[in-house]
Design an enzyme around this catalytic site. Structure first.
Site, PDB file in Angstrom:
ATOM      1  N   HIS A 138      64.964  45.115  27.926  1.00 12.74           N
ATOM      2  CA  HIS A 138      65.285  44.482  29.222  1.00 12.74           C
ATOM      3  C   HIS A 138      64.674  43.088  29.220  1.00 12.74           C
ATOM      4  O   HIS A 138      63.524  42.908  29.595  1.00 12.74           O
ATOM      5  CB  HIS A 138      64.730  45.350  30.362  1.00 12.74           C
ATOM      6  CG  HIS A 138      65.078  44.875  31.736  1.00 12.74           C
ATOM      7  ND1 HIS A 138      65.056  45.717  32.830  1.00 12.74           N
ATOM      8  CD2 HIS A 138      65.429  43.662  32.224  1.00 12.74           C
ATOM      9  CE1 HIS A 138      65.392  45.053  33.912  1.00 12.74           C
ATOM     10  NE2 HIS A 138      65.611  43.782  33.575  1.00 12.74           N
TER      11      HIS A 138
ATOM     12  N   HIS B 207      71.015  47.262  36.675  1.00 14.19           N
ATOM     13  CA  HIS B 207      69.790  47.194  37.468  1.00 14.19           C
ATOM     14  C   HIS B 207      70.012  48.068  38.702  1.00 14.19           C
ATOM     15  O   HIS B 207      71.025  47.909  39.404  1.00 14.19           O
ATOM     16  CB  HIS B 207      69.511  45.763  37.927  1.00 14.19           C
ATOM     17  CG  HIS B 207      68.987  44.851  36.856  1.00 14.19           C
ATOM     18  ND1 HIS B 207      69.592  44.680  35.652  1.00 14.19           N
ATOM     19  CD2 HIS B 207      67.876  44.057  36.845  1.00 14.19           C
ATOM     20  CE1 HIS B 207      68.889  43.813  34.927  1.00 14.19           C
ATOM     21  NE2 HIS B 207      67.845  43.412  35.633  1.00 14.19           N
TER      22      HIS B 207
ATOM     23  N   GLU C 100      65.345  48.599  41.742  1.00 17.40           N
ATOM     24  CA  GLU C 100      64.289  47.582  41.585  1.00 17.40           C
ATOM     25  C   GLU C 100      63.777  47.282  42.992  1.00 17.40           C
ATOM     26  O   GLU C 100      62.629  47.561  43.321  1.00 17.40           O
ATOM     27  CB  GLU C 100      64.860  46.327  40.918  1.00 17.40           C
ATOM     28  CG  GLU C 100      63.863  45.171  40.779  1.00 17.40           C
ATOM     29  CD  GLU C 100      64.505  43.901  40.184  1.00 17.40           C
ATOM     30  OE1 GLU C 100      65.750  43.784  40.158  1.00 17.40           O
ATOM     31  OE2 GLU C 100      63.733  42.999  39.763  1.00 17.40           O
TER      32      GLU C 100
ATOM     33  N   ASP D 290      61.618  41.488  31.177  1.00 16.09           N
ATOM     34  CA  ASP D 290      62.532  41.004  32.213  1.00 16.09           C
ATOM     35  C   ASP D 290      62.779  39.496  32.087  1.00 16.09           C
ATOM     36  O   ASP D 290      63.750  39.100  31.453  1.00 16.09           O
ATOM     37  CB  ASP D 290      62.006  41.363  33.617  1.00 16.09           C
ATOM     38  CG  ASP D 290      63.104  41.501  34.657  1.00 16.09           C
ATOM     39  OD1 ASP D 290      64.286  41.369  34.295  1.00 16.09           O
ATOM     40  OD2 ASP D 290      62.784  41.755  35.834  1.00 16.09           O
ATOM     41  N   ASP D 291      61.924  38.683  32.694  1.00 17.16           N
ATOM     42  CA  ASP D 291      62.069  37.216  32.662  1.00 17.16           C
ATOM     43  C   ASP D 291      60.700  36.626  32.314  1.00 17.16           C
ATOM     44  O   ASP D 291      59.996  36.097  33.177  1.00 17.16           O
ATOM     45  CB  ASP D 291      62.539  36.707  34.028  1.00 17.16           C
ATOM     46  CG  ASP D 291      63.864  37.330  34.426  1.00 17.16           C
ATOM     47  OD1 ASP D 291      64.898  36.923  33.868  1.00 17.16           O
ATOM     48  OD2 ASP D 291      63.843  38.263  35.246  1.00 17.16           O
TER      49      ASP D 291
HETATM   50  N1  ADE Z   1      68.305  38.482  36.820  1.00 20.99           N
HETATM   51  C1  ADE Z   1      67.250  38.062  36.101  1.00 20.99           C
HETATM   52  N2  ADE Z   1      66.180  38.808  36.376  1.00 20.99           N
HETATM   53  C2  ADE Z   1      66.570  39.736  37.269  1.00 20.99           C
HETATM   54  C3  ADE Z   1      65.924  40.819  37.918  1.00 20.99           C
HETATM   55  N3  ADE Z   1      64.633  41.092  37.719  1.00 20.99           N
HETATM   56  N4  ADE Z   1      66.627  41.553  38.784  1.00 20.99           N
HETATM   57  C4  ADE Z   1      67.915  41.287  39.013  1.00 20.99           C
HETATM   58  N5  ADE Z   1      68.568  40.294  38.420  1.00 20.99           N
HETATM   59  C5  ADE Z   1      67.907  39.523  37.548  1.00 20.99           C
HETATM   60 ZN    ZN Z   2      66.173  42.344  34.901  1.00 17.28          ZN
END
Ligand code: ADE
Ligand code: ZN
Length: 362
Positions: A29, A212, A215, A293-294
């Site tokens: 992810h 997703h 969350e 994630d990011d």
């Molecule tokens: N796009 C990038 N990161 C995300 C996240 N954590 N949740 C939903 N969309 C995303």
């Molecule tokens: Zn994500």
């Protein structure tokens, strides 16, 4: 996170941290646009003549104080606006693969958001070609990978269907890499049910499906992702803990969750890492994995996520081993590839140093 003056939990030694950091692992992810570090954002903005709303790298970094998913997405889409050419997508992906290799990631399954780029006039073929060039290079250095095309859920399903149609030749051309579809962006108010048709089309072509769900959204969205989209894996899914029947179902079916601890902390899903539900889900038999994630926005790549959660939750040797093992079990790789990666993990975790080194070199 724990104030630096508080001593670490006794089980969380430097030796244990090193063992985790150097273990072979899969990352399942990671949004490639979320790996764009501020330095590269500014470099690409200059190269492409894109005007940013932030005057300096420091000012941009200071804006990374998120209150929820949407507050992050607004900045994330602004950051992605500097990506225009095939070379930009290559540079971004190359930077991620360097970080992943440094974290001993042996296999990565990487999301990208085509609609973020095509709506700015960037050809979809340039996006995928740039990412692919960097991934093919990384493959020669020990990082295997797959790509997953994500639909932006804040846009109508018709846009997702048009994007899917436009991507059909790429699914053929890059069949070795581009193996599935996902669903991301603003969750609240955009349930999985909105994308039933496009996921049915993807499934009919034999593509893997992930989404997703849970969350920020409620357990009902997780049920929809499972029942309506028939996903092979769930991204995040941490709110499943609110519904014991759902947790039991996830444990029984072994549909894996790609959990992202630092993301959840930064986006205020949990107030404190010690409150994260990762361990509770793991202890109830859910196939939890750890991911970034990011990472450029949330303060760390995959190893930082393992270390922060292991320390705060007091995860022991067996629990971390299970997380690492789950990462390969939940990957979209062949049984032969899975066996080889699990053997490498076992040699590292349980075997002698000589055994691990021999398997790493093979
Ligand atoms: N796009 C990038 N990161 C995300 C996240 N954590 N949740 C939903 N969309 C995303
Ligand atoms: Zn994500």
């Amino acid at each position: 996170m724990r104030p630096t003056s508080t001593p670490a939990a006794p089980s969380f030694t430097t030796a244990f941290a090193n063992k985790i950091a150097t273990a072979p692992k899969a990352e399942l992810h990671i949004h490639i646009e979320g790996s764009l570090e501020p330095e590269l954002i500014f470099k690409l903005a200059e190269r492409n003549g894109v005007k940013l709303a932030y005057g300096s790298i420091e000012a941009l970094r200071e804006a990374y104080a998120f209150t929820d998913l949407q507050s992050f997405l607004d900045i994330y889409y602004a950051g992605a606006s500097v990506l225009l050419t095939e070379q930009d997508f290559y540079d971004m992906t190359r930077a991620y693969t360097e970080r992943a290799l440094a974290d001993h990631v042996a296999h990565a399954e990487i999301f990208f958001d085509p609609q973020t780029h095509t709506e700015r006039g960037v050809p979809l073929a340039a996006v995928v070609a740039g990412i692919e060039r960097a991934l093919a290079e990384a493959e020669t250095r020990g990082l295997s990978s797959k790509l997953i095309l994500c639909f932006l859920r804040h846009l109508p399903e018709d846009d997702a269907l048009a994007t899917f149609d436009a991507a059909l030749p790429l699914f053929e051309q890059y069949a070795h890499r581009l193996i599935g579809v996902g669903l991301d962006s603003s969750e609240a108010g955009h349930p999985p049910a909105k994308f039933e048709r496009v996921f049915a089309r993807a499934r009919s072509l034999g593509l893997k499906c992930v989404a997703h769900a849970g969350e920020e959204g409620p357990p009902a969205y997780i049920y929809e992702a499972l029942d309506l989209l028939q996903v092979d894996r769930l991204d995040h899914g941490v709110r499943s803990i609110e519904d014991p029947a759902l947790v039991a179902r996830l444990a029984q079916t072994r549909v894996a969750l790609t959990v992202c601890p630092l993301s959840n902390l930064k986006l205020c899903v949990f107030d404190d890492m010690a409150q994260h539900t990762l361990k509770a889900l793991l202890d109830q038999g859910v196939a939890v994995t750890v991911n970034s994630d990011d990472p450029a926005y949330f303060g760390g790549y995959v190893n930082a996520n393992y270390l922060a959660s292991a320390e705060a939750l007091g995860l022991d040797d067996a629990s971390v081993y299970t997380l690492l093992r789950n990462s390969f079990e939940a990957s979209f790789i062949t049984p032969a590839e899975r066996s080889a990666l699990l053997a490498r993990l076992d040699a590292h975790w349980h075997g002698s140093q000589a055994e691990a080194a021999a398997l790493d070199a093979s």
